[in-house]
Design an enzyme around this catalytic site. Structure first.
Site, mmCIF file in Angstrom:
data_model
loop_
_atom_site.group_PDB
_atom_site.id
_atom_site.type_symbol
_atom_site.label_atom_id
_atom_site.label_comp_id
_atom_site.label_asym_id
_atom_site.label_seq_id
_atom_site.Cartn_x
_atom_site.Cartn_y
_atom_site.Cartn_z
ATOM 1 C CB CYS A 18 24.839 48.548 43.707
ATOM 2 S SG CYS A 18 25.062 47.089 42.579
ATOM 3 C CG HIS B 234 28.114 49.874 45.337
ATOM 4 N ND1 HIS B 234 27.983 48.709 46.009
ATOM 5 C CD2 HIS B 234 28.169 49.703 44.169
ATOM 6 C CE1 HIS B 234 27.797 47.906 44.987
ATOM 7 N NE2 HIS B 234 27.980 48.550 43.998
ATOM 8 C CG ASN C 95 29.033 44.850 43.573
ATOM 9 O OD1 ASN C 95 28.266 44.889 44.262
ATOM 10 N ND2 ASN C 95 29.024 45.562 42.141
HETATM 11 O O1 UT7 Z 1 27.485 47.836 41.004
HETATM 12 C C1 UT7 Z 1 27.747 48.301 39.981
HETATM 13 C C2 UT7 Z 1 28.439 47.134 39.297
HETATM 14 N N1 UT7 Z 1 29.097 47.166 38.052
HETATM 15 C C3 UT7 Z 1 30.340 47.566 38.118
HETATM 16 O O2 UT7 Z 1 30.881 48.339 38.905
HETATM 17 C C4 UT7 Z 1 31.250 47.700 36.866
HETATM 18 C C5 UT7 Z 1 31.777 48.705 36.365
HETATM 19 N N2 UT7 Z 1 32.943 48.413 35.484
HETATM 20 C C6 UT7 Z 1 34.205 47.669 35.711
HETATM 21 O O3 UT7 Z 1 34.480 47.576 36.827
HETATM 22 C C7 UT7 Z 1 35.091 47.207 34.499
HETATM 23 O O4 UT7 Z 1 34.428 47.675 33.197
HETATM 24 C C8 UT7 Z 1 35.299 45.519 34.547
HETATM 25 C C9 UT7 Z 1 35.915 45.195 35.800
HETATM 26 C C10 UT7 Z 1 33.921 45.006 34.575
HETATM 27 C C11 UT7 Z 1 35.784 45.208 33.303
HETATM 28 O O5 UT7 Z 1 37.107 45.852 33.111
HETATM 29 P P1 UT7 Z 1 37.791 46.723 31.648
HETATM 30 O O6 UT7 Z 1 39.067 47.129 32.242
HETATM 31 O O7 UT7 Z 1 36.649 47.572 31.292
HETATM 32 O O8 UT7 Z 1 38.039 45.518 30.966
HETATM 33 P P2 UT7 Z 1 37.181 45.196 29.441
HETATM 34 O O9 UT7 Z 1 35.966 44.762 29.664
HETATM 35 O O10 UT7 Z 1 37.662 46.267 28.640
HETATM 36 O O11 UT7 Z 1 38.206 43.977 29.045
HETATM 37 C C12 UT7 Z 1 39.546 44.001 28.690
HETATM 38 C C13 UT7 Z 1 39.982 42.548 28.347
HETATM 39 C C14 UT7 Z 1 38.886 41.955 27.286
HETATM 40 O O12 UT7 Z 1 39.664 41.252 26.251
HETATM 41 P P3 UT7 Z 1 40.168 41.894 24.907
HETATM 42 O O13 UT7 Z 1 38.846 42.222 24.082
HETATM 43 O O14 UT7 Z 1 40.987 43.051 25.307
HETATM 44 O O15 UT7 Z 1 41.090 40.737 24.402
HETATM 45 C C15 UT7 Z 1 37.953 41.000 28.020
HETATM 46 O O16 UT7 Z 1 37.765 39.954 27.412
HETATM 47 O O17 UT7 Z 1 39.843 41.674 29.441
HETATM 48 C C16 UT7 Z 1 39.255 40.349 29.220
HETATM 49 N N3 UT7 Z 1 38.368 40.129 30.458
HETATM 50 C C17 UT7 Z 1 38.912 39.003 31.076
HETATM 51 N N4 UT7 Z 1 40.119 38.659 31.211
HETATM 52 C C18 UT7 Z 1 40.401 37.748 32.308
HETATM 53 C C19 UT7 Z 1 37.332 40.449 30.602
HETATM 54 N N5 UT7 Z 1 36.731 39.692 31.837
HETATM 55 C C20 UT7 Z 1 38.015 38.846 32.197
HETATM 56 C C21 UT7 Z 1 38.250 38.093 33.144
HETATM 57 N N6 UT7 Z 1 39.378 37.524 33.172
HETATM 58 N N7 UT7 Z 1 37.435 37.882 34.288
#
Ligand code: UT7
Length: 354
Positions: free
Chosen positions: A128, A271, A301
């Site tokens: 990225c 980005h 993204n």
């Molecule tokens: O170019 C660089 C690329 N990468 C990035 O920029 C990623 C940077 N990180 C992020 O943008 C965020 O960490 C994410 C959007 C990927 C995830 O958001 P988060 O607020 O950190 O969520 P999390 O991983 O802590 O997950 C929270 C909950 C989990 O459930 P439990 O364990 O609390 O029951 C996940 O299983 O959300 C659940 N979850 C989803 N639910 C519905 C994770 N993905 C999804 C989904 N739909 N797609």
């Protein structure tokens, strides 16, 4: 008569420190757009979760006719046309990608499609951060006088490397391409006012697209590695923390080094990874929301493509005007990150509001 640029040996110095001008842009995205609701047919997710956590509403996915080479070529062709350049006048075609059609290099295939027969063409891999790193790399050849015209392309087709059953990653990524025509100019007209680049390979495992570990027997006692890649793996929270820590820091450092106040910026072009990251960076810098460019809702993204794709959109609809000051930052796998302070040159496009 003695040559003023020649040294005592009489050897003429070939280069001089020119400026670089961002002359025109282009972009291409696949026709098929997959909404969050549509994606929820495949994985357990929903529009509300994806929008509120990321700002993403849909992503474009390449079909069989729209591979990386054709998307990148279309974006570069548009930049060429905008600049009014003869393809044969281009010296360099630099492709930033982490999802090449050919691991030996996809840029030469694009060079051939463009008819840029006098250009050297090669790939840059920095996920990225790729487009920003490629823009800075290309500018070095132009500054020294070694080259005059470059096409810098950011293109990725991560849809082929995403695990479509992993809801934590598959909702984030889309396919696309963007390009900028870059030309050497007088130092007074320089459009790359400063830059920073950084890497931290100790955190490489936070976001990876790695070679598979599988091996095959060659002859008795000798095995060879089998080519192929694992799907994208990401520690989302670690990448998130890294981005909101490093991106404001590198931008602040660059603004301080160039004596630029945040209030002087016309646009913040980051980005496009996550709206929450974009908002946090803007807030930390003190840049108001209306100067923060975002098209995450439509494209998600697109990795190396996000910055030129967003740039082209804002240039085409008249938001970015010639002479405006843009602070840009790319960040992601590597881990890698960087920033550039840019002054957009042209061409002039009338604003719909004007
Ligand atoms: O170019 C660089 C690329 N990468 C990035 O920029 C990623 C940077 N990180 C992020 O943008 C965020 O960490 C994410 C959007 C990927 C995830 O958001 P988060 O607020 O950190 O969520 P999390 O991983 O802590 O997950 C929270 C909950 C989990 O459930 P439990 O364990 O609390 O029951 C996940 O299983 O959300 C659940 N979850 C989803 N639910 C519905 C994770 N993905 C999804 C989904 N739909 N797609």
């Amino acid at each position: 008569m003695t040559d003023p640029q020649a040294g005592e040996s009489g050897v003429r110095r070939e280069g001089f420190l020119a400026g670089v001008s961002l002359v025109a842009s282009g972009a291409a995205t696949p026709h098929t757009s997959v909404s969050n609701d549509a994606l929820s047919q495949r994985v357990e997710t929903n529009d509300d979760w994806i929008r509120s956590r990321t700002g993403i509403g849909a992503r474009h996915i390449a079909d069989e006719q729209e591979g990386l080479t054709s998307l990148a070529s279309a974006a570069a062709r548009e930049a060429l046309a905008g600049a009014g350049w003869d393809p044969a006048s281009v010296d360099l075609v630099l492709l930033a990608t982490s999802s090449p059609d050919d691991l030996f290099g996809t840029a030469p295939r694009i060079q051939a499609q463009l008819g840029a027969h006098n250009a050297v063409a090669f790939d840059v891999t920095a996920a990225c951060s790729g487009f920003l790193f490629a823009l800075i790399t290309a500018s070095q050849y132009l500054r020294t006088g070694a080259m005059t015209r470059a096409l810098v392309i950011g293109a990725d087709q991560l849809s082929r490397w995403v695990d479509w059953d992993d809801r934590r990653t598959c909702v984030l990524f889309g396919d696309g391409a963007g390009a900028v025509a870059l030309e050497a100019c007088s130092p007074e007209d320089d459009g790359l006012l400063g830059f920073r680049m950084a890497s931290d390979g100790r955190k490489a495992d936070c976001l990876s697209l790695r070679q598979v570990a599988a091996r095959q027997d060659l002859i008795p006692g000798v095995t060879v590695q089998r080519g192929g890649f694992e799907p994208i793996q990401m520690n989302g929270q670690e990448v998130y923390k890294f981005a909101v820590r490093e991106v404001p820091a590198v931008l602040q450092e660059l603004l301080a080094a160039t004596g630029t106040g945040a209030e002087q910026l016309d646009w913040l072009l980051l980005h496009q990874a996550n709206q929450r990251i974009l908002n946090a960076v803007a807030e930390r810098l003190g840049v108001p929301e209306h100067k923060l460019l975002s098209n995450l809702a439509s494209y998600g993204n697109t990795s190396a493509a996000t910055i030129p794709l967003m740039l082209h959109e804002a240039v085409s609809d008249g938001r970015i005007q010639p002479g405006q000051l843009i602070a840009s930052s790319g960040f992601g796998a590597g881990l890698s990150w960087g920033a550039a302070l840019l002054r957009w040159h042209g061409p002039v496009i009338s604003s719909p509001a004007a």
